[in-house]
Scaffold this active site. Sequence first.
Site, PDB file in Angstrom:
ATOM      1  N   TYR A 157       0.838  -1.216   0.000  1.00 23.35           N
ATOM      2  CA  TYR A 157       0.000   0.000   0.000  1.00 23.35           C
ATOM      3  C   TYR A 157       0.868   1.260   0.000  1.00 23.35           C
ATOM      4  O   TYR A 157       0.634   2.198  -0.768  1.00 23.35           O
ATOM      5  CB  TYR A 157      -0.905  -0.042   1.235  1.00 23.35           C
ATOM      6  CG  TYR A 157      -1.993   0.997   1.277  1.00 23.35           C
ATOM      7  CD1 TYR A 157      -3.184   0.813   0.580  1.00 23.35           C
ATOM      8  CD2 TYR A 157      -1.861   2.156   2.041  1.00 23.35           C
ATOM      9  CE1 TYR A 157      -4.207   1.749   0.639  1.00 23.35           C
ATOM     10  CE2 TYR A 157      -2.879   3.096   2.109  1.00 23.35           C
ATOM     11  CZ  TYR A 157      -4.051   2.893   1.411  1.00 23.35           C
ATOM     12  OH  TYR A 157      -5.061   3.818   1.471  1.00 23.35           O
ATOM     13  N   LYS A 161       0.925   3.981  -2.928  1.00 22.38           N
ATOM     14  CA  LYS A 161       0.496   5.366  -2.687  1.00 22.38           C
ATOM     15  C   LYS A 161       1.638   6.357  -2.937  1.00 22.38           C
ATOM     16  O   LYS A 161       1.393   7.484  -3.390  1.00 22.38           O
ATOM     17  CB  LYS A 161      -0.067   5.514  -1.270  1.00 22.38           C
ATOM     18  CG  LYS A 161      -1.391   4.776  -1.041  1.00 22.38           C
ATOM     19  CD  LYS A 161      -2.498   5.221  -2.001  1.00 22.38           C
ATOM     20  CE  LYS A 161      -3.876   4.736  -1.587  1.00 22.38           C
ATOM     21  NZ  LYS A 161      -4.888   4.986  -2.633  1.00 22.38           N
TER      22      LYS A 161
HETATM   23  P1  NAD Z   1     -13.962   1.224   0.291  1.00 16.95           P
HETATM   24  O1  NAD Z   1     -13.581  -0.195   0.475  1.00 16.95           O
HETATM   25  O2  NAD Z   1     -15.101   1.785   1.078  1.00 16.95           O
HETATM   26  O3  NAD Z   1     -14.256   1.526  -1.239  1.00 16.95           O
HETATM   27  C1  NAD Z   1     -13.386   1.107  -2.256  1.00 16.95           C
HETATM   28  C2  NAD Z   1     -14.197   0.875  -3.519  1.00 16.95           C
HETATM   29  O4  NAD Z   1     -13.262   0.498  -4.551  1.00 16.95           O
HETATM   30  C3  NAD Z   1     -15.207  -0.282  -3.385  1.00 16.95           C
HETATM   31  O5  NAD Z   1     -16.481   0.129  -3.834  1.00 16.95           O
HETATM   32  C4  NAD Z   1     -14.624  -1.365  -4.272  1.00 16.95           C
HETATM   33  O6  NAD Z   1     -15.592  -2.179  -4.907  1.00 16.95           O
HETATM   34  C5  NAD Z   1     -13.839  -0.542  -5.291  1.00 16.95           C
HETATM   35  N1  NAD Z   1     -12.818  -1.332  -5.973  1.00 16.95           N
HETATM   36  C6  NAD Z   1     -11.931  -2.202  -5.432  1.00 16.95           C
HETATM   37  N2  NAD Z   1     -11.217  -2.793  -6.397  1.00 16.95           N
HETATM   38  C7  NAD Z   1     -11.659  -2.266  -7.570  1.00 16.95           C
HETATM   39  C8  NAD Z   1     -11.311  -2.477  -8.927  1.00 16.95           C
HETATM   40  N3  NAD Z   1     -10.371  -3.364  -9.279  1.00 16.95           N
HETATM   41  N4  NAD Z   1     -11.955  -1.765  -9.874  1.00 16.95           N
HETATM   42  C9  NAD Z   1     -12.925  -0.882  -9.535  1.00 16.95           C
HETATM   43  N5  NAD Z   1     -13.308  -0.646  -8.276  1.00 16.95           N
HETATM   44  C10 NAD Z   1     -12.679  -1.345  -7.303  1.00 16.95           C
HETATM   45  O7  NAD Z   1     -12.615   2.032   0.561  1.00 16.95           O
HETATM   46  P2  NAD Z   1     -12.317   3.592   0.841  1.00 16.95           P
HETATM   47  O8  NAD Z   1     -11.787   3.693   2.202  1.00 16.95           O
HETATM   48  O9  NAD Z   1     -13.443   4.435   0.403  1.00 16.95           O
HETATM   49  O10 NAD Z   1     -11.067   3.791  -0.143  1.00 16.95           O
HETATM   50  C11 NAD Z   1     -11.124   4.566  -1.331  1.00 16.95           C
HETATM   51  C12 NAD Z   1      -9.735   5.061  -1.641  1.00 16.95           C
HETATM   52  O11 NAD Z   1      -9.290   5.906  -0.559  1.00 16.95           O
HETATM   53  C13 NAD Z   1      -8.676   3.961  -1.789  1.00 16.95           C
HETATM   54  O12 NAD Z   1      -7.792   4.286  -2.828  1.00 16.95           O
HETATM   55  C14 NAD Z   1      -7.955   4.025  -0.457  1.00 16.95           C
HETATM   56  O13 NAD Z   1      -6.638   3.548  -0.549  1.00 16.95           O
HETATM   57  C15 NAD Z   1      -7.995   5.514  -0.178  1.00 16.95           C
HETATM   58  N6  NAD Z   1      -7.773   5.869   1.217  1.00 16.95           N
HETATM   59  C16 NAD Z   1      -8.616   5.445   2.183  1.00 16.95           C
HETATM   60  C17 NAD Z   1      -8.360   5.809   3.496  1.00 16.95           C
HETATM   61  C18 NAD Z   1      -9.254   5.382   4.616  1.00 16.95           C
HETATM   62  O14 NAD Z   1      -8.855   5.582   5.776  1.00 16.95           O
HETATM   63  N7  NAD Z   1     -10.412   4.833   4.370  1.00 16.95           N
HETATM   64  C19 NAD Z   1      -7.250   6.599   3.814  1.00 16.95           C
HETATM   65  C20 NAD Z   1      -6.410   6.999   2.788  1.00 16.95           C
HETATM   66  C21 NAD Z   1      -6.686   6.643   1.492  1.00 16.95           C
END
Ligand code: NAD
Length: 262
Positions: A157, A161
């Site tokens: 990850y 990132k």
């Molecule tokens: P989440 O699991 O709620 O949502 C992620 C979505 O991505 C899901 O709907 C899933 O179906 C979709 N997905 C996964 N693989 C996929 C693919 N191959 N093609 C298309 N869609 C796909 O997660 P989230 O927390 O909303 O994360 C969204 C983004 O934010 C990610 O890139 C994550 O790394 C980043 N992020 C999240 C956090 C956190 O604390 N939640 C912090 C920093 C960054």
Amino acid sequence: MIMSLKGKVALVTGAASGIGRECALNMAAKGAKLVIADLSLDNSNLVVDEIKKAGGEAIAVNMDVTNEAQVNEGIQKCVDTFGAIDVLVSNAGIQIVWPIEEFPFADWKKLLSIHLDGAFLTTQAAIKHMYAGGNGGRIIYMGSVHSHEASKLKAAYVTAKHGLLGLARVVAKEGGPKGVTANVVCPGFVRTPLVEKQIPQQAAELHITEQEVIKNVMLKDTVDGEFTTTEDIAETVAFLAGFDSTAINGQSIIVSHGWFMQ
Ligand code: NAD
């Protein structure tokens, strides 16, 4: 000057859940036409229904961001339906945690592919239309504090990132002269399904309680012990998506309650 998102066309990947969903709802509320791109059409259509109920316009496309044909078809459908793509939010992502010595190579490749191949493929497909349309565009990558900082168990990850910063800077240099900007939004911990899943996993790996994971691992370095919210991130994305000039380009904006300060 902040440009209105009214009438702009935005495609968000991973928009059926969590941060992506909130970004889509928020841009739609600000007048953008939305394409909800995710793995499950059923889940994406739930977001489309929410947008339509609120009086907005949206469609869902079935898109695995690691599948070149599906990415190209989804972005083509966006242009065919709404006439353009003005904003790409490359947000789809997953988390897989292992100590480095146990990290299965297959998990490493899966994570890098969703985050990096996904960002590359969606950028390549979208930017061609942005160039052809002649109106520039806004590309926003969902980075993380882990674009700048490391944590145990997150080799893949953190690598992915960090990689998005490099991609955004190249796209900024190539796209800038044609009015396309590329920036990275870097959230701290946000309580989405992606994070809820990590709490018990990290507790088991680190031999501590779930409360200790939240307090002593996830929020330890914030200035106020607070989670970042999906709304915080959606507002930051909307700001970049609607920013009128190309002055903000190749940057990352960290939204993390002071966990990491540039
Ligand atoms: P989440 O699991 O709620 O949502 C992620 C979505 O991505 C899901 O709907 C899933 O179906 C979709 N997905 C996964 N693989 C996929 C693919 N191959 N093609 C298309 N869609 C796909 O997660 P989230 O927390 O909303 O994360 C969204 C983004 O934010 C990610 O890139 C994550 O790394 C980043 N992020 C999240 C956090 C956190 O604390 N939640 C912090 C920093 C960054």
